[in-house]
Write an enzyme that holds these catalytic residues in place. Sequence first.
Site, PDB file in Angstrom:
ATOM      1  N   LYS A  10     -16.909   1.213 -11.040  1.00  0.00           N
ATOM      2  CA  LYS A  10     -16.215   1.143  -9.923  1.00  0.00           C
ATOM      3  C   LYS A  10     -15.389   2.078  -9.278  1.00  0.00           C
ATOM      4  O   LYS A  10     -15.366   2.117  -8.190  1.00  0.00           O
ATOM      5  CB  LYS A  10     -15.495  -0.588  -9.609  1.00  0.00           C
ATOM      6  CG  LYS A  10     -16.429  -1.581 -10.000  1.00  0.00           C
ATOM      7  CD  LYS A  10     -15.599  -2.937 -10.075  1.00  0.00           C
ATOM      8  CE  LYS A  10     -16.207  -4.217  -9.537  1.00  0.00           C
ATOM      9  NZ  LYS A  10     -15.467  -5.216  -9.251  1.00  0.00           N
ATOM     10  N   ASP A  50     -14.565  -7.483  -3.096  1.00  0.00           N
ATOM     11  CA  ASP A  50     -14.052  -8.073  -4.013  1.00  0.00           C
ATOM     12  C   ASP A  50     -12.561  -9.023  -3.251  1.00  0.00           C
ATOM     13  O   ASP A  50     -12.497 -10.384  -3.542  1.00  0.00           O
ATOM     14  CB  ASP A  50     -13.442  -7.508  -5.382  1.00  0.00           C
ATOM     15  CG  ASP A  50     -14.307  -7.112  -6.209  1.00  0.00           C
ATOM     16  OD1 ASP A  50     -15.417  -7.896  -6.278  1.00  0.00           O
ATOM     17  OD2 ASP A  50     -14.197  -6.150  -6.693  1.00  0.00           O
TER      18      ASP A  50
END
Length: 285
Positions: A72, A109
Amino acid sequence: MTGISGAAKLAGVIGWPIKHSLSPALHGYWLQSLNIDGAYVPLAVEPANLEVAVRTLPNLGFAGANVTVPHKEAVRAFIDHETETTTRIGAVNTLICNEDGTITGDNTDAFGFISHLYDAAPSWSPLLGTAVVLGAGGAARAVIDALQQAGVSQILVTNRTQEKAQALADHFGVGVHVVPWPERSDALNDAMLLVNTTTLGMTGKPSLDITLNGLASDAVVYDIVYAPLLTDLLKAAAERGLTTVDGLGMLLHQARPGFAAWFGTLPEVTGALREHVLEVLRSRG
Ligand code: ATR
């Protein structure tokens, strides 16, 4: 639709390892139930191959991909543009391949976290008061960003390794303060929201040791752990009559913007989707 055509849109999830990812089941459910000509596949990419894999996506005609552990943060070096959310959080979970061959990195997210909170705890509002965040890893960054963007004016962060909590407080600035880990129970006094972003309470990990006495009676307890779905923290909160929010919804909601960008329809999180993904989780024992 049975199967896909030669014109199918393509997306996937890049991670290492990838076989435990729930994303193929999740996106596959939406593709099938929305009758979309598309496919979403697991892409096992070792760290050493990340650049080549990401750069190959547009060449293979992919509409984009999700990015998961451990890529990520590293993936930011291999994209052309990033959204403001990505810059604030410092991590990418969604890649979008643009028509001109460039790649944009987004982070959904925070969206997933706050969408599920509004859904599961409609009585909660950012203006109600203090939020306490346990943990200072990547998940905590997304949670703090979401809370700050939503307008929570005081966020207390507490983490076993205090320097990491301090680094987050320094990064997010005004309104984010550090509480020493041993004082985490006291930090709950008058808080309206408690979020666990640590791995404590996860299957196979130690349990989270915290006393909820200080929380207001109308406070919300949100555990982003989803295996098990009902953690000891959520059980203790429910016993006190507090509103509880489990971690599965965040996973489901974070997937929506990527799906919309790749396949052209913003999908919904429904009870049937949740049941489908839970069934996949259960089948793993
Ligand atoms: P993620 O990116 O998913 O947030 P992570 O970066 O591995 O995952 O973060 C895990 C979090 O759980 C961290 O806040 C970690 O605390 P440290 O920063 O001190 O490592 C926390 N954590 C993991 N095991 C812990 C334990 N036994 N006691 C307290 N905190 C723990």
